[in-house]
Design an enzyme around this catalytic site. Structure first.
Site, short mmCIF file in Angstrom:
data_model
loop_
_atom_site.label_atom_id
_atom_site.label_comp_id
_atom_site.label_asym_id
_atom_site.label_seq_id
_atom_site.Cartn_x
_atom_site.Cartn_y
_atom_site.Cartn_z
N GLU A 1 -29.36 25.37 -29.41
CA GLU A 1 -30.40 26.38 -29.23
C GLU A 1 -30.81 26.60 -27.78
O GLU A 1 -31.16 27.73 -27.40
CB GLU A 1 -31.64 26.05 -30.07
CG GLU A 1 -31.50 26.39 -31.55
CD GLU A 1 -30.74 25.34 -32.34
OE1 GLU A 1 -30.33 24.32 -31.76
OE2 GLU A 1 -30.54 25.54 -33.56
N HIS B 1 -38.16 24.18 -42.62
CA HIS B 1 -37.43 25.43 -42.82
C HIS B 1 -38.35 26.54 -43.36
O HIS B 1 -37.89 27.45 -44.04
CB HIS B 1 -36.27 25.24 -43.81
CG HIS B 1 -35.15 24.42 -43.28
ND1 HIS B 1 -35.20 23.05 -43.19
CD2 HIS B 1 -33.92 24.77 -42.81
CE1 HIS B 1 -34.06 22.59 -42.70
NE2 HIS B 1 -33.27 23.61 -42.46
#
Lengths: 326, 325
Positions: free
Chosen positions: B59, B128
């Protein structure tokens, strides 16, 4: 390799200009004229100089918090640099960035960076852009030994390796990450040892030898321009000055610094040039004198330039700067 | 009008703009071969093979490289996979992308978009399920779009793909399959223009994303009880449409702000504070906030349902506000 006198003197001149800029910035800072803090490149001039001699203006670099040398070697205007160090409107960033955030996109400098390893993902992105545009530009990402312990370094190496991007990772191993010695913080003896983990060429060189830097980077640049992907170059040097101007340097003895000062790159190259018969004393003096004059003018420019108006703090966030709740 | 899904609307926006602008490319995890973990790019499968790229799970580089690619003349669209994992590369966004233009005295235009799913789904649990759009309203330097319908998704995203500033787009996971009317012809929705999703006269509910739909359901039920609710979908948080909100509050004299993200210091607090600063005299009651309870999103269905707001929380807040608390 055979070099012309002009080329060799050009390298010498760039190093002298960087040294003069840095010594002047140090003095100005100690006199209390410059705000913030600055990180000096003294003793590391050969790396930026030898590297940039291989680059075109449309090639990119990402720089670091210790970035004045990179800027000068890439062709930056020392007046605009000094004005930025003063926080003046005529500076590269209109006084909004200071020493650690100088950038000049027109000469391919994609920013100094206040974050250790912060430039490496940016370099990877510039590499992606080059590949997509199918040009033969390259990117050189400068970073220190400390940065090689950050995740961004490892992510960027892997990334550039798998996509075969034209990025040269140029590690300036100056032995210290802030106050900490590289040996105490790093799992490998040479930062370049890490290249093997990313299946790319890695090499360690003497970063105080400007011609060695030039030749090593030349090979990496040629490989990158021809689609051969990234290279990790570790240029070993020594941080003659503290981490920042004013650093009490409790972590080392003065004797150690003196030993390394004897190996600093400018005096060493000067000796080499003399032996090669490529510089006379008067040529050398002229180069130093011209550098002093240039930097003196830069200081006058920066010192006398006006500050930005306070409300200019509210510009430059977005392109359409109006209508926001600033 | 024809109806397409939220993810098809995103795909169309990408397809149309990529066809016109060769500098647009998009990359992230699971997008090229799989069409995105929630199928966001499914309609793009097989198209633009050079410009839709699968990447490693990296990321810091996914986001940081977007800045580098933008500086080198491209228009990257980087996907963040799950809003929760923005944090794994957050420094590239908060310290690099969001600061670059300002720090350098406005040197570059930054043509880059970050996008991906946020919000709860069925028991995805704490790592999540997050909605973190408020953070990007708090730190200066990026435009925030958070659409609730296929129509808004397409129009806002097409604008994002032509923006001169960085944009982050939050797409709620539960909305990707939602169908709605989208015209065949191209259109662009400007940032900073809220959309009145339902007119009303008794109370204003300011909301975004999934909570727009919960608020509309709440409005329908409240209508039966004689309470007329105006539902305003901000659609973008940076910039946000202050004028439309103030105008509505001046009409209804009551305000509820409703978002999925945590109630504590959520963006609704900013809207509430602004309204009391600028329209205090028009308010007949305190402003109430609807948001997640200030804990993480738990796994077990009854626990998740308890923490995450829905139409019932909006109904409760509206009744309290119009009932004089």
């Amino acid at each position: 390799m055979e070099y012309t006198k002009e080329f060799l003197q050009g390298l010498y001149r760039t190093m002298v200009r960087i040294r003069t800029f840095e010594k002047t910035a140090e003095e100005l800072f100690l006199q209390g004229e410059l705000p913030g803090f600055i990180h000096l490149y003294i003793g590391e001039e050969a790396i930026a100089t030898g590297t940039m001699a291989n680059l075109r203006q449309d090639d990119y670099i990402t720089s670091t918090h210790r970035g004045h040398g990179h800027m000068i070697a890439k062709g930056a205007d020392t007046k605009k640099m000094m004005a930025e160090l003063y926080g003046k409107k005529a500076g590269y960033c209109k006084g909004k960035g200071g020493s650690m955030h100088i950038a000049d996109l027109s000469i391919g400098v994609l920013g100094a960076n206040g974050e250790v390893a912060g430039g490496l993902p940016i370099a990877a992105g510039a590499g992606m852009a080059i590949k997509l545009k199918k040009t033969d530009q390259v990117v050189v990402a400068f970073f220190g030994d400390g940065a090689s312990n950050r995740g961004a370094f490892h992510e960027a190496l892997n990334w550039c390796s798998i996509y075969k991007l034209p990025v040269i990772f140029l590690n300036e191993n100056n032995q210290f990450a802030s106050t900490e010695r590289v040996q105490e913080t790093t799992s490998v003896e040479n930062v370049s040892d890490r290249a093997i983990g990313y299946s790319i060429p890695g090499v360690t060189i003497d970063g105080n030898d400007v011609l060695k830097v030039y030749e090593t980077v030349k090979e990496a640049v040629e490989r990158a321009r021809n689609g051969g992907g990234p290279t990790l170059i570790e240029a070993k040097t020594y941080r003659i000055k503290g981490h920042f101007v004013g650093d009490p340097t409790l972590y080392r003895k003065e004797k150690e610094v003196e030993e390394h000062w004897a190996k600093e790159p400018i005096g060493r190259f000067e000796k080499q040039l003399k032996e090669m018969g490529k510089i006379t004393d008067s040529e050398k003096e002229t180069i130093w004198k011209e550098a002093e004059e240039e930097i003196k003018e830069a200081v006058e420019f920066g010192r006398n330039a006006p500050y930005p108006a306070p409300e200019e703090a509210l510009t430059d966030l977005f392109v359409d700067d109006t209508g926001y709740d600033y | 009008m024809r109806e397409i899904t939220f993810s098809e609307a995103l795909g169309e926006a990408m397809y149309e703009e990529m066809s016109k602008d060769p500098t647009i490319f998009t990359y992230g995890e699971d997008i090229a071969k799989q069409g995105g973990i929630f199928g966001a790019y499914k309609s793009l499968l097989g198209k633009f093979p050079d410009r839709i790229i699968d990447t490693p799970i990296s990321e810091e580089v996914i986001f940081g490289s977007a800045l580098g690619a933008a500086l080198a003349g491209m228009r990257p669209v980087a996907e963040f996979h799950f809003a929760d994992f923005i944090f794994t590369g957050m420094t590239s966004i908060a310290n690099q992308i969001m600061k670059f233009r300002y720090m350098t005295g406005g040197q570059p235009k930054l043509h880059l978009v970050l996008r991906g799913p946020d919000g709860v789904s069925k028991s995805a649990a704490a790592q999540h399920s997050e909605s973190i759009e408020t953070i990007f309203m708090h730190i200066p330097g990026i435009k925030v779009i958070i659409p609730s319908t296929p129509y808004d998704m397409k129009g806002l995203f097409k604008t994002a793909l032509r923006s001169d500033d960085p944009v982050i787009c939050f797409e709620h996971k539960m909305l990707y399959g939602l169908k709605g009317p989208v015209p065949e012809e191209e259109y662009y929705i400007p940032f900073g223009e809220a959309d009145v999703k339902k007119e009303g006269k008794d109370v204003t509910v300011v909301t975004t994303s999934r909570m727009v739909h919960e608020s509309l359901k709440a409005a329908k039920e409240l209508e039966k009880e004689g309470i007329s609710v105006e539902v305003i979908d901000l659609r973008t948080l940076v910039p946000w449409d202050k004028e439309k909100v103030l105008e509505s509050v001046k009409k209804t004299h009551h305000l509820v702000v409703a978002h999925e993200t945590w109630k504590r210091a959520g963006w609704g607090a900013e809207i509430a504070a602004t309204v009391q600063e600028e329209a205090f005299d028009y308010l007949d009651a305190p402003i109430l906030r609807v948001g997640e309870r200030n804990v993480h999103i738990p796994f077990s269905p009854p626990l998740q349902d308890f923490v995450v707001p829905d139409k019932n929380d909006v109904i409760k807040a509206v009744k309290k506000v119009v009932g004089g608390m």
